[in-house]
Design an enzyme around this catalytic site. Sequence first.
Site, PDB file in Angstrom:
ATOM      1  N   ASN A  70       0.854  -1.189   0.000  1.00 43.95           N
ATOM      2  CA  ASN A  70       0.000   0.000   0.000  1.00 43.95           C
ATOM      3  C   ASN A  70       0.889   1.238   0.000  1.00 43.95           C
ATOM      4  OD1 ASN A  70      -1.565   2.290   1.290  1.00 43.95           O
ATOM      5  ND2 ASN A  70      -3.199   0.783   1.075  1.00 43.95           N
ATOM      6  N   SER A 106      -5.231  -0.440  -3.045  1.00 46.12           N
ATOM      7  CA  SER A 106      -5.838   0.850  -2.749  1.00 46.12           C
ATOM      8  C   SER A 106      -6.928   0.555  -1.724  1.00 46.12           C
ATOM      9  CB  SER A 106      -6.433   1.453  -4.026  1.00 46.12           C
ATOM     10  OG  SER A 106      -6.837   2.778  -3.769  1.00 46.12           O
ATOM     11  N   GLU A 107      -6.850   1.183  -0.550  1.00 44.73           N
ATOM     12  CA  GLU A 107      -7.663   0.715   0.579  1.00 44.73           C
ATOM     13  C   GLU A 107      -9.164   0.993   0.420  1.00 44.73           C
ATOM     14  OE1 GLU A 107      -5.226   2.988   0.868  1.00 44.73           O
ATOM     15  OE2 GLU A 107      -5.759   4.619   2.237  1.00 44.73           O
ATOM     16  N   ASN A 108      -9.546   1.746  -0.615  1.00 43.75           N
ATOM     17  CA  ASN A 108     -10.983   1.884  -0.874  1.00 43.75           C
ATOM     18  C   ASN A 108     -11.567   0.642  -1.554  1.00 43.75           C
ATOM     19  OD1 ASN A 108      -9.274   2.914  -2.985  1.00 43.75           O
ATOM     20  ND2 ASN A 108     -11.101   3.592  -4.051  1.00 43.75           N
ATOM     21  N   SER A 116     -11.349  -4.934   2.604  1.00 49.81           N
ATOM     22  CA  SER A 116     -10.089  -4.245   2.359  1.00 49.81           C
ATOM     23  C   SER A 116      -9.295  -4.070   3.653  1.00 49.81           C
ATOM     24  CB  SER A 116     -10.370  -2.877   1.733  1.00 49.81           C
ATOM     25  OG  SER A 116      -9.165  -2.224   1.427  1.00 49.81           O
TER      26      SER A 116
END
Lengths: 234, 208
Positions: free
Chosen positions: B23, B45-47, B87
């Site tokens: 990340n 991508s943490e979304n 996530s």
Amino acid sequence: MKKIYANAEEALDGVISDGMLIAAGGFGLCGIPEMLLEAIKASGAKDLTFASNNAGVDDFGIGILLQTKQVKKMISSYVGENAEFMRQYLSGELELEFNPQGTLAERMRAGGAGIPGFYTKTGVGTVIADGKEHKDFNGETYIMEEGIFADLAIVKAWKADDTGNLVFRKTARNFNVPAATCGKICVAEVEEIVPRGSLDPDSIHLPGIYVHRIIQGSHEKRIEQRTTRKKEDA
Amino acid sequence: MPWDRNQMAARAAEELEDGMYVNLGIGIPTLVANYVGDKDITLQSENGMLGMGPFPFEGEEDADLINAGKQTITELSRTSYFDSATSFAMIRGGKIAAAILGAMEVDEKGDLANWMIPGKLVKGMGGAMDLVAGVGRVIVVMDHTNKHGDSKVLKECTLPLTGQGVVDRIITNLGVLDVVEGGLKIVELADGVSDADMRAATQATIVD
């Protein structure tokens, strides 16, 4: 049981009231239930608490409910894109509870799964841990966070069938799944309602058991940070 | 000469190993993607995405496809999408090998501050607290000093923390430091930066 409603106003009829806790899907402006937010604005419901990762921008998303002062409190991880939000927050008109993003997502997931609390390492040793129960497991310290049990969930999906099975598109799935599960009632707005049997049962992202009311409509789908590269860079 | 932004990003890219899920934060960390070369790295991508591709060509932007900085991006042949709870389950569960993040302050105990300056506009921590608490290795990339010339590598952070004892390695314009027992250890100096330069710019205890 009929789940399809003609429009957002009808879909919210009887399920919206002053002072309620609403879990909303979306990340930034991506995958937000824009039609339902407009309908909540039109309903005039006030003193609302929103569990939502962000608070929209001034004229779109939850931002439109800040303009009309219908929001009492936000539970969010990041609210940087909204000037009216900051004005109301700094003047004390609006309450704000910051949650780390993953903690917020898990609080919704837990609420939807009937779990009232859970332990996480996230935030240990920070202001987020103040006043929360600490507990050690295997030599490491964790804090307890509580599940969110919302009165209403509003989400946006790509496709639905008439039983409420939902399919999302790309990163617009985000908070929509955990938010949907933690509401007593979940209303979903979708781009397209398709005939029963046309969604692959192996590819349903959210089973219809979580979805009580569905509306279809066209979405603006505004882009917050349009970022591109030039062809010659490739 | 101390390293510039791109040289810091290139140095940070050396931390990544073939097969890693990683990340990258906003700012200099984003540039790290330009320097991974032939290594097989999957960006999270943490979304809600693994396998983040480059920015789209003009006219090909998709409102449903953004990164955690809300920028339009593209997908790759390896891409998968998932919800926010999933996530952060993979982040909290230690499945992400490394996070490369910017910082306002780091200290010799590995404490990190990068989300809030009291008295200034507070936007929120987003996913930073979850990332530093959960991923396998936290690598900070930042300038060694602030615009007033004060060290950002401290004995103890003065700003509200993002995480306690979470940082493993610090890459700055002056070189590379590791968080070890008793303080920080100099791992590498940027070209033309002396050991004395590094010590002078560092408030934290340096151990040999």
